[in-house]
Design a protein around this motif. Structure first.
Motif, short mmCIF file in Angstrom:
data_model
loop_
_atom_site.label_atom_id
_atom_site.label_comp_id
_atom_site.label_asym_id
_atom_site.label_seq_id
_atom_site.Cartn_x
_atom_site.Cartn_y
_atom_site.Cartn_z
N VAL A 25 1.06 -1.14 0.08
CA VAL A 25 0.15 0.10 -0.01
C VAL A 25 0.78 1.26 -0.08
N VAL A 26 0.76 1.96 -0.93
CA VAL A 26 1.58 3.12 -1.28
C VAL A 26 0.93 4.33 -0.58
N PRO A 27 1.35 4.97 0.55
CA PRO A 27 1.05 6.22 1.15
C PRO A 27 0.55 7.45 0.17
N LEU A 28 -0.56 7.83 0.16
CA LEU A 28 -0.48 9.25 -0.37
C LEU A 28 -0.09 10.40 0.62
N THR A 60 -3.60 17.95 -0.26
CA THR A 60 -3.30 16.46 -0.62
C THR A 60 -2.40 16.53 -1.87
N SER A 61 -1.74 15.39 -1.87
CA SER A 61 -0.70 15.12 -2.94
C SER A 61 -0.58 13.81 -3.17
N GLN A 62 -0.03 13.55 -4.60
CA GLN A 62 0.14 11.94 -4.74
C GLN A 62 1.58 11.62 -4.32
N PRO A 63 1.84 10.41 -4.20
CA PRO A 63 3.23 9.93 -3.90
C PRO A 63 4.20 10.42 -5.15
N GLY A 64 5.51 10.25 -4.88
CA GLY A 64 6.36 10.72 -5.92
C GLY A 64 6.82 9.20 -6.49
N PRO A 65 7.39 9.08 -7.63
CA PRO A 65 7.94 7.69 -8.48
C PRO A 65 8.82 7.10 -7.50
N GLU A 66 9.39 7.76 -6.60
CA GLU A 66 10.45 7.05 -5.65
C GLU A 66 9.61 5.82 -4.96
N ALA A 101 5.82 6.77 -14.06
CA ALA A 101 7.08 7.23 -14.14
C ALA A 101 8.04 6.26 -13.58
N ALA A 102 7.59 5.51 -12.43
CA ALA A 102 8.41 4.54 -11.68
C ALA A 102 8.80 3.40 -12.81
N ILE A 103 7.76 3.04 -13.52
CA ILE A 103 7.93 1.95 -14.68
C ILE A 103 9.04 2.22 -15.57
N ALA A 104 8.93 3.71 -16.18
CA ALA A 104 9.84 4.25 -16.87
C ALA A 104 11.40 4.05 -16.31
#
Length: 280
Positions: A25-28, A60-66, A101-104
């Motif tokens: 589970v990736v936290p926002l 609020t904001s999304q998680p980063g690719p990292e 972006a993380a896939i790339a």
């Protein structure tokens, strides 16, 4: 071959479910009065709602690719491993953009991204269905096809005490038309085509609650596959609805507290109902 499921924190899965089923589970993220927090990692829901009621400002904001890179590398140790990401609607959050972006960045070809076009337990129930299908031996294409078929059967309804938080968070979606109106209404909101929209426009909270119960009644008549109730800082109200439903149907329903990311945009007096109709 193994299939691993990745989702984000706005799925608001039942306590312990992700751990039992090996879901990442990736936290926002949420910034409160200028300080950045990761949902459920750095701040708990009750603490957030106490601060929100005291006037704290949240964005609020999304998680980063990292946030995704390490997960992808860990879950793809074998050439036969596959990863299925199921996330909050791309029309509400940039989470899927970060995942892509993380896939790339990793160059992995074993990761599949899926846009749930919803959030909360609407997303959570899709994750739970994907887990069930993985455990029956389904392939990723088969799971994606099943989620596509399920998506139209997922219905999310939110009753808010005020639209001020949605307006402040720029998450008002198609409900903008009622936010600035002169009528004193208590709209019931839903999610259509991945964005927030107005389902009904009751004039009073009493009528709005009656309408929510009517929605549940209609769903029971049709047949329910999954049922869930959301609350923010108002657990008792959601618990009453859950108990009413379980007494009537003898079927279990999930009670789930909204976390700071969704609650930051809806407010501490949010009541949510999430229904997945049975397939015809």
């Amino acid at each position: 071959m193994s299939i691993r499921i990745v989702t984000d924190s706005t799925s608001y899965l039942p306590a312990g479910y992700a751990e039992r089923h090996g879901i990442d589970v990736v936290p926002l993220r949420i910034t409160i009065d200028g300080v950045l927090y990761r949902e459920f990692v750095d701040i708990a829901s009750d603490e957030f709602y106490a601060r929100q009621k005291s006037g704290a400002k949240a964005v609020t904001s999304q998680p980063g690719p990292e946030e995704f890179v390490g997960i992808y590398k860990r879950l793809s140790q074998s050439p036969k491993d596959e990863v299925l990401n199921i996330h909050v609607s791309s029309a509400m959050s940039g989470t899927l953009n970060s995942a892509n972006a993380a896939i790339a960045m990793t160059g992995l070809e074993c990761v599949t991204l899926y846009d749930s076009r919803t959030t909360g337990l609407g997303l959570g129930f899709m994750v739970m269905e994907a887990v069930r299908l993985v455990e029956t031996g389904a392939t990723v294409p088969e799971i994606v096809a099943a989620l596509d078929a399920m998506r139209s059967r997922v219905h999310v309804y939110f009753l808010l005490d005020t639209l001020d938080y949605l307006v402040a968070g720029a998450r008002i979606g198609k409900a903008a038309g009622v936010a600035g109106g002169i009528l004193q209404i208590k709209p019931i909101l839903t999610i259509r085509d991945g964005v927030i929209d107005v389902y009904d426009r009751p004039r009073t909270m009493r009528v709005a609650r009656e309408r929510i119960r009517a929605i549940i009644d209609q769903a029971v008549e049709h047949g329910v596959e999954y049922m869930g109730f959301h609350y923010a800082g108002n657990r008792d109200e959601a618990e009453v609805l859950r108990q009413e439903y379980e007494r009537r149907t003898s079927a279990p329903a999930i009670l789930s507290q909204l976390g700071p990311v969704v609650g930051g945009n809806t407010g501490p007096e949010t009541l949510g109902v999430v229904i997945v109709d049975k397939a015809d």
